[in-house]
Scaffold this motif. Structure first.
Motif, PDB file in Angstrom:
ATOM      1  N   ALA A 133       0.890  -0.962   0.065  1.00  0.00           N
ATOM      2  CA  ALA A 133       0.299   0.232   0.412  1.00  0.00           C
ATOM      3  C   ALA A 133       0.670   1.022  -0.416  1.00  0.00           C
ATOM      4  O   ALA A 133       0.531   2.326  -0.891  1.00  0.00           O
ATOM      5  N   ARG A 134       1.936   1.069   0.837  1.00  0.00           N
ATOM      6  CA  ARG A 134       2.987   2.366   0.891  1.00  0.00           C
ATOM      7  C   ARG A 134       3.662   2.312  -0.800  1.00  0.00           C
ATOM      8  O   ARG A 134       4.428   3.676  -0.505  1.00  0.00           O
ATOM      9  N   ALA A 135       4.122   1.526  -1.317  1.00  0.00           N
ATOM     10  CA  ALA A 135       4.741   1.459  -2.467  1.00  0.00           C
ATOM     11  C   ALA A 135       6.409   1.275  -1.878  1.00  0.00           C
ATOM     12  O   ALA A 135       7.277   1.958  -1.678  1.00  0.00           O
ATOM     13  N   GLU A 136       6.863   0.617  -0.626  1.00  0.00           N
ATOM     14  CA  GLU A 136       8.094   0.240   0.073  1.00  0.00           C
ATOM     15  C   GLU A 136       7.821  -1.760  -0.143  1.00  0.00           C
ATOM     16  O   GLU A 136       8.876  -1.624   1.016  1.00  0.00           O
ATOM     17  N   THR A 137       8.065  -1.965  -1.020  1.00  0.00           N
ATOM     18  CA  THR A 137       8.151  -3.736  -0.517  1.00  0.00           C
ATOM     19  C   THR A 137       9.856  -3.515  -0.648  1.00  0.00           C
ATOM     20  O   THR A 137      10.641  -4.629  -0.300  1.00  0.00           O
ATOM     21  N   GLY A 138      10.919  -2.259  -1.329  1.00  0.00           N
ATOM     22  CA  GLY A 138      12.273  -2.449  -1.613  1.00  0.00           C
ATOM     23  C   GLY A 138      12.160  -3.041  -3.270  1.00  0.00           C
ATOM     24  O   GLY A 138      13.209  -2.907  -3.470  1.00  0.00           O
ATOM     25  N   LEU A 139      11.454  -3.619  -4.184  1.00  0.00           N
ATOM     26  CA  LEU A 139      11.465  -3.724  -5.041  1.00  0.00           C
ATOM     27  C   LEU A 139      11.097  -2.948  -5.970  1.00  0.00           C
ATOM     28  O   LEU A 139       9.984  -2.349  -6.447  1.00  0.00           O
ATOM     29  N   VAL A 140      12.283  -2.564  -6.997  1.00  0.00           N
ATOM     30  CA  VAL A 140      12.048  -0.835  -7.493  1.00  0.00           C
ATOM     31  C   VAL A 140      11.125  -1.109  -8.522  1.00  0.00           C
ATOM     32  O   VAL A 140       9.771  -0.456  -8.564  1.00  0.00           O
ATOM     33  N   CYS A 141      11.181  -2.430  -9.480  1.00  0.00           N
ATOM     34  CA  CYS A 141      10.323  -2.540 -10.118  1.00  0.00           C
ATOM     35  C   CYS A 141       8.162  -2.312  -9.405  1.00  0.00           C
ATOM     36  O   CYS A 141       7.477  -1.994  -9.989  1.00  0.00           O
ATOM     37  N   MET A 142       7.999  -2.892  -8.379  1.00  0.00           N
ATOM     38  CA  MET A 142       7.238  -2.900  -8.135  1.00  0.00           C
ATOM     39  C   MET A 142       7.313  -1.941  -7.125  1.00  0.00           C
ATOM     40  O   MET A 142       5.656  -1.000  -7.523  1.00  0.00           O
ATOM     41  N   ASP A 143       7.654  -0.958  -6.662  1.00  0.00           N
ATOM     42  CA  ASP A 143       7.200   0.462  -6.184  1.00  0.00           C
ATOM     43  C   ASP A 143       7.595   1.216  -7.239  1.00  0.00           C
ATOM     44  O   ASP A 143       6.590   2.324  -6.645  1.00  0.00           O
ATOM     45  N   GLU A 144       8.476   1.441  -7.966  1.00  0.00           N
ATOM     46  CA  GLU A 144       8.060   2.114  -8.701  1.00  0.00           C
ATOM     47  C   GLU A 144       6.321   2.143  -9.737  1.00  0.00           C
ATOM     48  O   GLU A 144       6.375   3.009 -10.032  1.00  0.00           O
ATOM     49  N   THR A 145       5.984   1.404 -10.196  1.00  0.00           N
ATOM     50  CA  THR A 145       4.980   0.923 -10.675  1.00  0.00           C
ATOM     51  C   THR A 145       4.079   0.879  -9.169  1.00  0.00           C
ATOM     52  O   THR A 145       2.677   2.164 -10.066  1.00  0.00           O
ATOM     53  N   LEU A 146       3.835   0.986  -8.009  1.00  0.00           N
ATOM     54  CA  LEU A 146       2.897   1.939  -7.296  1.00  0.00           C
ATOM     55  C   LEU A 146       2.767   3.371  -7.782  1.00  0.00           C
ATOM     56  O   LEU A 146       1.316   4.141  -7.459  1.00  0.00           O
ATOM     57  N   ARG A 147       3.879   3.254  -7.358  1.00  0.00           N
ATOM     58  CA  ARG A 147       3.495   5.435  -7.591  1.00  0.00           C
ATOM     59  C   ARG A 147       3.338   5.570  -8.721  1.00  0.00           C
ATOM     60  O   ARG A 147       2.520   6.713  -8.901  1.00  0.00           O
ATOM     61  N   GLU A 148       3.507   5.154  -9.677  1.00  0.00           N
ATOM     62  CA  GLU A 148       3.148   5.738 -11.022  1.00  0.00           C
ATOM     63  C   GLU A 148       1.878   6.083 -11.050  1.00  0.00           C
ATOM     64  O   GLU A 148       0.412   6.274 -11.532  1.00  0.00           O
ATOM     65  N   LEU A 149       1.678   4.675 -10.627  1.00  0.00           N
ATOM     66  CA  LEU A 149      -0.720   4.662 -10.227  1.00  0.00           C
ATOM     67  C   LEU A 149      -0.832   5.689  -9.246  1.00  0.00           C
ATOM     68  O   LEU A 149      -1.909   5.874  -9.861  1.00  0.00           O
ATOM     69  N   TYR A 150       0.067   5.327  -8.448  1.00  0.00           N
ATOM     70  CA  TYR A 150      -0.812   6.124  -7.336  1.00  0.00           C
ATOM     71  C   TYR A 150      -0.715   8.172  -8.162  1.00  0.00           C
ATOM     72  O   TYR A 150      -1.495   8.903  -7.520  1.00  0.00           O
ATOM     73  N   THR A 151       0.078   8.626  -8.488  1.00  0.00           N
ATOM     74  CA  THR A 151       0.071   9.313  -9.434  1.00  0.00           C
ATOM     75  C   THR A 151      -0.075   9.973 -10.343  1.00  0.00           C
ATOM     76  O   THR A 151      -0.700  11.377 -11.148  1.00  0.00           O
TER      77      THR A 151
END
Length: 259
Positions: free
Chosen positions: A143-161
């Protein structure tokens, strides 16, 4: 002057929405760079070169239409988009065929929805593997885009923003959440529907079921080589995590699925 006016109006919109929706969000309020309305839709349609659509699977440099938000909200119709592509580029060629084929998928999802109604929110078929005890809530690190996996976290941040994701990134994240984190597909479906500007009940729910294998002949999963190929390795070069995807497909199948 027009550009400056547009910037001011979008800033005013951001300020207004931030106040109107106070308490409904966390973090810094932002608005998507995707503009709404008929004029923006026509501009995006005119900018799309369907002859380059063969590159669509590449996340960082593939040529995609980005028309889905306008189609989703009825600003453009499927027939209108198809006819515009035929008028500009003709009816032949692999890229033209593939793009029109994708438009047909939109119609297919709607036909399934018409037949099943809210049944799209329940498993349509059995899993093609022995399912685990599914988690029914979104993990906090996801939920916080803090999995530590860049591919997943950047995907989530793009989704959110932005409210938008490349289709390949959607598939990777869905496979990660379902198969690696053992979270039921409906949890991810709700996450995407809450944030995607093109969030549409049938393609969203049924695509998540396709990844999970309840609307497909097998589960969808991926390895690191697949991510590197379709991103030119930009995420992997920045990542220091112990990559759970850095395996062969056979190794991943043994790790993820109880036969």
């Amino acid at each position: 002057m027009k550009l400056d006016t547009t910037r001011r109006s979008r800033e005013a919109m951001r300020t207004y929405l931030a106040a109107a929706l106070d308490g409904c969000y966390i973090g810094e309020p932002t608005i998507s760079p995707i503009e709404g309305g008929r004029t923006a839709a026509e501009r995006q349609l005119a900018a799309f070169d369907a002859r380059r659509y063969a590159s669509r699977n590449h996340v960082t440099r593939g040529h995609v239409s980005r028309l889905s938000p306008y189609i989703r909200h009825g600003v453009l119709t499927l027939r209108e988009v198809r006819d515009a592509i035929f008028a500009r580029f003709g009816r032949s060629g692999e890229s033209i065929y593939k793009f029109v084929f994708e438009l047909a998928w939109h119609q297919f999802w709607q036909e399934v929805y018409a037949a099943l109604g809210d049944g799209i929110y329940a498993d349509i078929e059995d899993y093609k593997f022995s399912p685990p005890a599914w988690a029914m809530t979104l993990p906090e690190d996801v939920a916080r885009a803090e999995t530590g996996l860049v591919c997943m976290d950047e995907t989530l941040r793009e989704l959110y923003t932005t409210g938008y994701l490349h289709n390949h990134a959607r598939m990777w994240f869905a496979a990660y959440l379902i198969h690696h984190r053992k979270v039921h597909w409906s949890v991810g479906e709700r996450l995407f529907f809450a944030h995607l500007l093109d969030g549409n009940p049938p393609p969203n729910a049924l695509s998540w079921q396709w990844v999970a294998s309840t609307f497909a002949s097998k589960p969808y999963y991926f390895n690191r080589q697949n991510i590197e190929k379709y991103t030119d390795g930009v995420w992997c070069r920045k990542c220091t995590a112990d990559c759970p995807f850095n395996r062969t497909y056979d190794e991943l199948a043994d790790m993820l699925f109880e036969r």
